[in-house]
Scaffold this motif. Structure first.
Motif, PDB file in Angstrom:
ATOM      1  N   LYS A  71       0.824  -1.205   0.000  1.00 40.22           N
ATOM      2  CA  LYS A  71       0.000   0.000   0.000  1.00 40.22           C
ATOM      3  C   LYS A  71       0.858   1.254   0.000  1.00 40.22           C
ATOM      4  O   LYS A  71       0.545   2.227  -0.681  1.00 40.22           O
ATOM      5  CB  LYS A  71      -0.924   0.016   1.217  1.00 40.22           C
ATOM      6  N   SER A  72       1.924   1.236   0.778  1.00 43.26           N
ATOM      7  CA  SER A  72       2.768   2.427   0.841  1.00 43.26           C
ATOM      8  C   SER A  72       3.448   2.677  -0.506  1.00 43.26           C
ATOM      9  O   SER A  72       3.557   3.819  -0.946  1.00 43.26           O
ATOM     10  CB  SER A  72       3.811   2.293   1.950  1.00 43.26           C
ATOM     11  N   GLY A  73       3.854   1.614  -1.170  1.00 44.37           N
ATOM     12  CA  GLY A  73       4.473   1.759  -2.490  1.00 44.37           C
ATOM     13  C   GLY A  73       3.497   2.282  -3.519  1.00 44.37           C
ATOM     14  O   GLY A  73       3.850   3.124  -4.356  1.00 44.37           O
ATOM     15  N   MET A  74       2.265   1.791  -3.448  1.00 41.98           N
ATOM     16  CA  MET A  74       1.237   2.265  -4.381  1.00 41.98           C
ATOM     17  C   MET A  74       0.940   3.737  -4.133  1.00 41.98           C
ATOM     18  O   MET A  74       0.773   4.510  -5.076  1.00 41.98           O
ATOM     19  CB  MET A  74      -0.041   1.443  -4.233  1.00 41.98           C
ATOM     20  N   GLU A  75       0.881   4.120  -2.857  1.00 39.49           N
ATOM     21  CA  GLU A  75       0.595   5.506  -2.505  1.00 39.49           C
ATOM     22  C   GLU A  75       1.700   6.424  -3.039  1.00 39.49           C
ATOM     23  O   GLU A  75       1.432   7.474  -3.611  1.00 39.49           O
ATOM     24  CB  GLU A  75       0.503   5.634  -0.984  1.00 39.49           C
ATOM     25  N   LYS A  76       2.935   6.009  -2.856  1.00 37.93           N
ATOM     26  CA  LYS A  76       4.059   6.809  -3.335  1.00 37.93           C
ATOM     27  C   LYS A  76       4.062   6.885  -4.863  1.00 37.93           C
ATOM     28  O   LYS A  76       4.297   7.943  -5.440  1.00 37.93           O
ATOM     29  CB  LYS A  76       5.379   6.229  -2.817  1.00 37.93           C
ATOM     30  N   GLY A  77       3.767   5.761  -5.511  1.00 36.60           N
ATOM     31  CA  GLY A  77       3.715   5.747  -6.975  1.00 36.60           C
ATOM     32  C   GLY A  77       2.610   6.631  -7.517  1.00 36.60           C
ATOM     33  O   GLY A  77       2.802   7.389  -8.483  1.00 36.60           O
ATOM     34  N   LYS A  78       1.451   6.550  -6.888  1.00 35.66           N
ATOM     35  CA  LYS A  78       0.323   7.386  -7.292  1.00 35.66           C
ATOM     36  C   LYS A  78       0.686   8.859  -7.133  1.00 35.66           C
ATOM     37  O   LYS A  78       0.370   9.686  -7.992  1.00 35.66           O
ATOM     38  CB  LYS A  78      -0.900   7.045  -6.433  1.00 35.66           C
ATOM     39  N   GLY A  79       1.385   9.155  -6.051  1.00 31.65           N
ATOM     40  CA  GLY A  79       1.801  10.537  -5.817  1.00 31.65           C
ATOM     41  C   GLY A  79       2.763  11.036  -6.873  1.00 31.65           C
ATOM     42  O   GLY A  79       2.667  12.182  -7.328  1.00 31.65           O
ATOM     43  N   LYS A  80       3.690  10.178  -7.279  1.00 33.40           N
ATOM     44  CA  LYS A  80       4.662  10.578  -8.305  1.00 33.40           C
ATOM     45  C   LYS A  80       3.949  10.870  -9.627  1.00 33.40           C
ATOM     46  O   LYS A  80       4.282  11.838 -10.319  1.00 33.40           O
ATOM     47  CB  LYS A  80       5.720   9.498  -8.499  1.00 33.40           C
ATOM     48  N   VAL A  81       2.975  10.024  -9.962  1.00 29.82           N
ATOM     49  CA  VAL A  81       2.231  10.224 -11.211  1.00 29.82           C
ATOM     50  C   VAL A  81       1.439  11.526 -11.148  1.00 29.82           C
ATOM     51  O   VAL A  81       1.455  12.319 -12.091  1.00 29.82           O
ATOM     52  CB  VAL A  81       1.294   9.024 -11.479  1.00 29.82           C
ATOM     53  N   LYS A  82       0.761  11.750 -10.017  1.00 29.32           N
ATOM     54  CA  LYS A  82      -0.013  12.984  -9.873  1.00 29.32           C
ATOM     55  C   LYS A  82       0.886  14.212  -9.949  1.00 29.32           C
ATOM     56  O   LYS A  82       0.542  15.203 -10.590  1.00 29.32           O
ATOM     57  CB  LYS A  82      -0.735  13.001  -8.521  1.00 29.32           C
ATOM     58  N   ASN A 108      -0.957  22.340 -13.423  1.00 29.24           N
ATOM     59  CA  ASN A 108      -1.956  22.304 -12.368  1.00 29.24           C
ATOM     60  C   ASN A 108      -1.243  22.186 -11.024  1.00 29.24           C
ATOM     61  O   ASN A 108      -0.830  21.106 -10.609  1.00 29.24           O
ATOM     62  CB  ASN A 108      -2.902  21.117 -12.603  1.00 29.24           C
ATOM     63  N   ARG A 109      -1.105  23.301 -10.344  1.00 26.72           N
ATOM     64  CA  ARG A 109      -0.344  23.321  -9.098  1.00 26.72           C
ATOM     65  C   ARG A 109      -1.031  22.518  -8.007  1.00 26.72           C
ATOM     66  O   ARG A 109      -0.381  21.926  -7.147  1.00 26.72           O
ATOM     67  CB  ARG A 109      -0.119  24.757  -8.652  1.00 26.72           C
ATOM     68  N   ARG A 110      -2.370  22.491  -8.033  1.00 24.27           N
ATOM     69  CA  ARG A 110      -3.100  21.728  -7.011  1.00 24.27           C
ATOM     70  C   ARG A 110      -2.815  20.231  -7.157  1.00 24.27           C
ATOM     71  O   ARG A 110      -2.563  19.544  -6.174  1.00 24.27           O
ATOM     72  CB  ARG A 110      -4.594  21.993  -7.124  1.00 24.27           C
ATOM     73  N   MET A 111      -2.868  19.734  -8.375  1.00 21.12           N
ATOM     74  CA  MET A 111      -2.596  18.313  -8.602  1.00 21.12           C
ATOM     75  C   MET A 111      -1.154  17.978  -8.219  1.00 21.12           C
ATOM     76  O   MET A 111      -0.887  16.930  -7.634  1.00 21.12           O
ATOM     77  CB  MET A 111      -2.853  17.913 -10.054  1.00 21.12           C
ATOM     78  N   GLU A 112      -0.247  18.859  -8.522  1.00 23.68           N
ATOM     79  CA  GLU A 112       1.155  18.665  -8.164  1.00 23.68           C
ATOM     80  C   GLU A 112       1.294  18.575  -6.642  1.00 23.68           C
ATOM     81  O   GLU A 112       1.987  17.697  -6.121  1.00 23.68           O
ATOM     82  CB  GLU A 112       1.977  19.832  -8.706  1.00 23.68           C
ATOM     83  N   ALA A 113       0.601  19.458  -5.930  1.00 27.64           N
ATOM     84  CA  ALA A 113       0.640  19.447  -4.464  1.00 27.64           C
ATOM     85  C   ALA A 113       0.013  18.170  -3.907  1.00 27.64           C
ATOM     86  O   ALA A 113       0.525  17.580  -2.951  1.00 27.64           O
ATOM     87  CB  ALA A 113      -0.069  20.673  -3.910  1.00 27.64           C
ATOM     88  N   GLU A 114      -1.104  17.737  -4.507  1.00 25.58           N
ATOM     89  CA  GLU A 114      -1.744  16.492  -4.071  1.00 25.58           C
ATOM     90  C   GLU A 114      -0.792  15.314  -4.248  1.00 25.58           C
ATOM     91  O   GLU A 114      -0.753  14.402  -3.416  1.00 25.58           O
ATOM     92  CB  GLU A 114      -3.031  16.249  -4.861  1.00 25.58           C
ATOM     93  N   ALA A 143       4.085  11.749   0.569  1.00 26.19           N
ATOM     94  CA  ALA A 143       4.382  11.863   1.998  1.00 26.19           C
ATOM     95  C   ALA A 143       3.566  10.860   2.799  1.00 26.19           C
ATOM     96  O   ALA A 143       4.079  10.248   3.749  1.00 26.19           O
ATOM     97  CB  ALA A 143       4.098  13.282   2.481  1.00 26.19           C
ATOM     98  N   LYS A 144       2.300  10.664   2.413  1.00 26.14           N
ATOM     99  CA  LYS A 144       1.467   9.657   3.092  1.00 26.14           C
ATOM    100  C   LYS A 144       2.062   8.268   2.922  1.00 26.14           C
ATOM    101  O   LYS A 144       2.091   7.476   3.856  1.00 26.14           O
ATOM    102  CB  LYS A 144       0.053   9.656   2.503  1.00 26.14           C
ATOM    103  N   GLY A 145       2.521   7.978   1.714  1.00 28.31           N
ATOM    104  CA  GLY A 145       3.132   6.673   1.463  1.00 28.31           C
ATOM    105  C   GLY A 145       4.388   6.478   2.284  1.00 28.31           C
ATOM    106  O   GLY A 145       4.611   5.400   2.843  1.00 28.31           O
ATOM    107  N   ALA A 146       5.199   7.501   2.399  1.00 28.31           N
ATOM    108  CA  ALA A 146       6.425   7.412   3.199  1.00 28.31           C
ATOM    109  C   ALA A 146       6.087   7.225   4.677  1.00 28.31           C
ATOM    110  O   ALA A 146       6.743   6.431   5.377  1.00 28.31           O
ATOM    111  CB  ALA A 146       7.271   8.656   3.001  1.00 28.31           C
TER     112      ALA A 146
END
Length: 62
Positions: A3-14, A23-29, A35-38
């Motif tokens: 789950k943590s790896g998926m969260e980090k990967g999703k964050g990198k894509v976003k 889109n600065r908001r998407m970049e921030a998300e 950070a949640k994944g870490a």
């Protein structure tokens, strides 16, 4: 730790998508998701270390 790896990967894509589209908001998300994944990864590691320590103590007292 899947789950943590998926969260980090999703964050990198976003984050990357946010940068490309401007889109600065998407970049921030994306950064928040990373950070949640870490944090989740650190919590899982701490839990595993605590379990190992508990098991080690059990073996010593038995």
């Amino acid at each position: 730790m899947a789950k943590s790896g998926m969260e980090k990967g999703k964050g990198k894509v976003k984050e990357a998508a946010g940068k490309v589209t401007g889109n600065r908001r998407m970049e921030a998300e994306g950064k928040v998701d990373q950070a949640k994944g870490a944090a989740r990864e650190a919590a899982e590691k701490t839990r595993e270390d605590a379990d190992r320590a508990r098991d080690s103590l059990k073996r010593r007292t038995s």
